[in-house]
Design a protein around this motif. Structure first.
Motif, PDB file in Angstrom:
ATOM      1  N   TRP A 125      61.395  34.195 -17.848  1.00  0.00           N
ATOM      2  CA  TRP A 125      61.087  34.092 -19.283  1.00  0.00           C
ATOM      3  C   TRP A 125      60.830  35.503 -19.809  1.00  0.00           C
ATOM      4  CZ3 TRP A 125      58.583  29.476 -21.955  1.00  0.00           C
ATOM      5  CH2 TRP A 125      58.864  28.283 -21.278  1.00  0.00           C
ATOM      6  N   PHE A 127      58.374  38.064 -21.767  1.00  0.00           N
ATOM      7  CA  PHE A 127      56.910  38.119 -21.663  1.00  0.00           C
ATOM      8  C   PHE A 127      56.412  39.410 -22.286  1.00  0.00           C
ATOM      9  CE2 PHE A 127      53.081  39.456 -19.298  1.00  0.00           C
ATOM     10  CZ  PHE A 127      52.274  38.343 -19.505  1.00  0.00           C
ATOM     11  N   THR A 133      61.732  41.007 -26.094  1.00  0.00           N
ATOM     12  CA  THR A 133      60.494  41.230 -25.366  1.00  0.00           C
ATOM     13  C   THR A 133      60.625  42.452 -24.466  1.00  0.00           C
ATOM     14  OG1 THR A 133      61.224  39.710 -23.639  1.00  0.00           O
ATOM     15  CG2 THR A 133      59.820  38.792 -25.374  1.00  0.00           C
ATOM     16  N   THR A 138      59.829  40.814 -18.596  1.00  0.00           N
ATOM     17  CA  THR A 138      60.130  39.450 -18.166  1.00  0.00           C
ATOM     18  C   THR A 138      59.069  39.029 -17.155  1.00  0.00           C
ATOM     19  OG1 THR A 138      61.573  40.158 -16.363  1.00  0.00           O
ATOM     20  CG2 THR A 138      62.616  39.709 -18.502  1.00  0.00           C
ATOM     21  N   ILE A 139      58.961  37.721 -16.955  1.00  0.00           N
ATOM     22  CA  ILE A 139      58.012  37.157 -16.008  1.00  0.00           C
ATOM     23  C   ILE A 139      58.667  35.968 -15.338  1.00  0.00           C
ATOM     24  CG2 ILE A 139      56.943  35.605 -17.707  1.00  0.00           C
ATOM     25  CD1 ILE A 139      54.246  36.144 -16.330  1.00  0.00           C
ATOM     26  N   VAL A 172      58.095  32.410 -14.296  1.00  0.00           N
ATOM     27  CA  VAL A 172      57.242  31.230 -14.495  1.00  0.00           C
ATOM     28  C   VAL A 172      57.445  30.298 -13.307  1.00  0.00           C
ATOM     29  CG1 VAL A 172      57.035  29.172 -15.968  1.00  0.00           C
ATOM     30  CG2 VAL A 172      57.251  31.454 -17.012  1.00  0.00           C
ATOM     31  N   SER A 196      54.881  36.764  -9.949  1.00  0.00           N
ATOM     32  CA  SER A 196      55.292  36.724 -11.359  1.00  0.00           C
ATOM     33  C   SER A 196      56.243  37.859 -11.694  1.00  0.00           C
ATOM     34  CB  SER A 196      54.066  36.807 -12.273  1.00  0.00           C
ATOM     35  OG  SER A 196      53.517  38.119 -12.256  1.00  0.00           O
ATOM     36  N   TRP A 211      52.282  36.392 -24.509  1.00  0.00           N
ATOM     37  CA  TRP A 211      53.347  35.624 -25.152  1.00  0.00           C
ATOM     38  C   TRP A 211      54.505  35.425 -24.174  1.00  0.00           C
ATOM     39  CZ3 TRP A 211      53.631  34.148 -30.499  1.00  0.00           C
ATOM     40  CH2 TRP A 211      52.528  34.527 -31.266  1.00  0.00           C
ATOM     41  N   TYR A 212      55.091  34.232 -24.228  1.00  0.00           N
ATOM     42  CA  TYR A 212      56.276  33.890 -23.434  1.00  0.00           C
ATOM     43  C   TYR A 212      57.381  33.403 -24.377  1.00  0.00           C
ATOM     44  CZ  TYR A 212      52.917  33.165 -19.504  1.00  0.00           C
ATOM     45  OH  TYR A 212      51.951  33.281 -18.543  1.00  0.00           O
ATOM     46  N   ARG A 213      58.629  33.576 -23.956  1.00  0.00           N
ATOM     47  CA  ARG A 213      59.732  32.993 -24.715  1.00  0.00           C
ATOM     48  C   ARG A 213      60.906  32.712 -23.782  1.00  0.00           C
ATOM     49  NH1 ARG A 213      58.783  36.008 -29.066  1.00  0.00           N
ATOM     50  NH2 ARG A 213      60.421  34.987 -30.248  1.00  0.00           N
ATOM     51  N   ARG A 214      61.604  31.591 -24.095  1.00  0.00           N
ATOM     52  CA  ARG A 214      62.771  31.205 -23.290  1.00  0.00           C
ATOM     53  C   ARG A 214      63.753  30.459 -24.158  1.00  0.00           C
ATOM     54  NH1 ARG A 214      65.632  27.587 -20.232  1.00  0.00           N
ATOM     55  NH2 ARG A 214      65.913  28.001 -17.984  1.00  0.00           N
TER      56      ARG A 214
END
Length: 607
Positions: free
Chosen positions: A33, A35, A55, A58-59, A61, A70, A82-85
């Motif tokens: 994701w 991050f 972003t 990345t991380i 999950v 991670s 914050w996360y986004r995918r």
């Protein structure tokens, strides 16, 4: 998920995130994701929730950003992340979504407060770092691929949120560990019909020969909605029943004729030695013929106390337990893999224990699945807050209610522990409000689930309680044995100030009727450190100088309690080394410090 696993949920492979409410199709969103940290808390005013924002990082999950797995590995204080995918067409297809169905986005756990957007539209907020939640993202899916954004707020200085063993200081000290921020259990998609099952719980009544299904639907069912329940054991049909659903929440009672055979009913019961599980299939069907079919399982057993004894299915079952922190060096509170959860349960059993006291953590439900399947009893414990206030009262009560609702169908869970060592209620002996809160949690727990014992405040300063639990780290075997060898010794030990310098009980006998006859359990003892190769300064209650000294010390403290004629059981501290707390029977990588057969012989009291 293969159809045969759906048909036999008691034999699933342990990857499904919600093992007691299974559907044939689901899709994990674990993996990479976007991050970023938001240390200045600028994201909300800066519209970070809008789709398409790049972003910095990345991380991976579901591993928390403090952990190595991670890919971030930053253990500093970061109160907002914050996360986004992107949710692509192939994700929607893998979840079996299609027009006319609803698409649900599930989170196993996000610590502590999560806000979730789909293509810039806020779809929900959840508070509570250890319990699951779901949001409907159908509107976004109907427009095609979309983006999920998650803001997680976890203030390390907020002592009023349930945090368990997560340290509030920058670096771990004594018995506290690195924090877990944000997503730390599986995120996944699932497609369902408009009317679907949202919650399912089982309760068995061995005396009446019945099992009850508590069913919650997504909406008030239209006229003509039917619910079918089929139960089987090892492929053999046990019962089938149909009922008309007229309310969003209903209880369906299923008679189980095999339980009425007084000479044969025990062959269906769940025990540690024979963890038998009954498969269940439930179908909610509308008058138009639209179905939601789910699979589940349960175990039939009773747990109770009787004088000095803990009973399973009305038979004495002494508590032989180990303290389980549920913490891994590479992934912290998150398990490094689904298989690691199975291996953890098997390790505990291999070492000779019948019970795990999961400490200050609501464990991943897949751990409970393996405990159900492999035969391990579990004490479930609410992670504590560290400051008493109206805010902490509200937060703890809400999260504990959600945890009990999630886990009350697991046969492995044999006791609830809402408070540990007066954490968060440090003045419970003197402050009537704190004492009333502990009493309220005890009675709330019994109101939510009347089928299990409840330990109101584990270790000391008990109000009313189903078990009188004691934390005693005396490491001189002779002194430890003298404290618990018989009823007279136990009464003297527990009178007034106890082993940890705290009052053992707080209420007059007439205000604590269960405690008067509760079994006495030494629910923490030992804590012997043996870590000759440690690269950091270690901590424990006693230190062994060699493997021979470690074995001698273990035999001493275990033997002292095993010699007691009156104890209901004991719980050794602890299973694994965890950071600086190096008093595990195995190291942080789960390698035993003595041969497994030697540890097992000590735990079982064998020569």
């Amino acid at each position: 998920m293969a159809e045969d696993v759906f048909s036999r949920p008691s034999r699933q492979d342990g990857t499904y995130p919600r093992p007691q409410l299974v559907r044939p199709a689901w899709h994990s969103l674990d993996g990479t994701w976007g991050f970023e940290y938001d240390d200045g808390d600028e994201g909300l005013t800066g519209s970070w929730n809008e789709p398409g924002r790049p972003t910095v990082r990345t991380i991976t999950v579901p591993y928390p950003p403090e952990s190595a797995l991670s890919g971030v590995g930053d253990t500093g204080h970061h109160p907002v992340v914050w996360y986004r995918r992107d949710i692509a067409e192939e994700d929607l297809a893998a979840a079996a979504w299609k027009p006319g169905r609803r698409l649900l986005l599930h989170f196993g756990a996000v610590d502590y407060r999560a806000s979730v957007w789909a293509d810039g539209r806020l779809i929900g907020i959840h508070e509570g770092g250890h319990t699951p939640f779901s949001f409907d993202v159908t509107a976004a899916a109907q427009l095609g691929p979309f983006e999920i954004v998650v803001r997680a707020e976890d203030d390390p200085d907020d002592l009023e949120q349930p945090r368990g063993k997560q340290d509030w200081l920058p670096d771990p000290h004594v018995i506290w560990y690195h924090r877990t921020t944000g997503i730390w259990q599986t995120v996944w998609l699932e497609a369902v019909p408009p009317l679907h099952v949202t919650h399912l719980a089982w309760e068995t009544n061995l005396v009446a020969g019945t099992v009850s299904a508590d069913i919650e639907l997504s909406a008030r069912p239209p006229a003509g909605t039917e619910i079918d329940i089929d139960l089987s054991y090892e492929g053999t049909a046990l019962a089938r029943i149909s009922a008309t659903a007229t309310e969003p929440r209903s209880r369906v009672v299923v008679p189980l004729s095999p339980l009425t055979n007084g000479q044969g009913y025990e062959t269906l019961l769940w025990t540690v030695e024979n963890p038998r599980l009954v498969d269940a299939r439930l179908t909610a069907r509308s008058a138009a013929g639209i179905e939601d079919a789910v699979a589940s399982y349960f175990g039939m057993r009773t747990v109770a106390v009787d004088g000095a004894r803990f009973l399973v299915n009305d038979r004495p079952a002494p508590i032989v337990a180990v303290l389980e922190q549920g913490y891994w060096p590479q992934s912290h509170l998150a398990a490094p893999s689904a298989e690691a959860l199975r291996e953890e349960v098997q390790l505990i059993k291999d070492l000779g224990f019948s019970t795990a006291r999961v400490h200050q953590k609501i464990e991943d439900p897949r751990f409970l699945y393996w405990a159900d399947r492999l035969g391990l009893m579990v004490w479930e414990e609410l992670p504590s807050a560290y400051r008493f206030s109206t805010t902490s009262v509200s937060r703890l009560t809400r999260e504990w209610t959600e945890a009990i609702a999630r886990d009350r169908s697991h046969p492995c869970v044999v006791a609830w522990v809402p408070v540990n060592e007066s954490w968060g209620v440090q003045q419970v002996a003197h402050d009537p409000r704190q004492r009333d809160f502990v009493r309220a949690l005890f009675h709330l727990t019994r109101a939510l689930d009347s089928t299990r014992p409840v330990i109101a405040n584990d270790g000391w300063e008990h109000t009313d309680s189903s078990l009188l639990t004691v934390h005693d780290y005396e490491n001189d075997p002779e002194l430890l044995s003298a404290s618990y060898r018989d009823e007279v010794a136990v009464a003297a030990t527990l009178a007034g100030i106890g082993p940890a310098g705290r009052r053992m009980t707080l209420l007059p006998q007439d205000e604590a009727p269960l405690l008067r006859s509760a079994p006495v359990v030494i629910s923490e003892f030992g804590g012997v450190t043996y870590a000759p190769d440690a690269e950091i300064e270690t901590w424990g209650y006693a230190v062994a100088e060699s493997s021979e000294d470690f074995e001698r010390r273990l035999r001493g403290v275990f033997g002292a309690l095993q010699a007691s004629k009156v104890l209901g059981g004991y719980c050794y501290t602890q299973l694994t080394d965890t950071l600086q707390e190096a008093n595990g029977l195995v190291d942080e990588n789960r390698s035993p410090k003595l041969p497994v057969e030697v540890i097992r012989s000590i735990v079982r009291g064998e020569s």
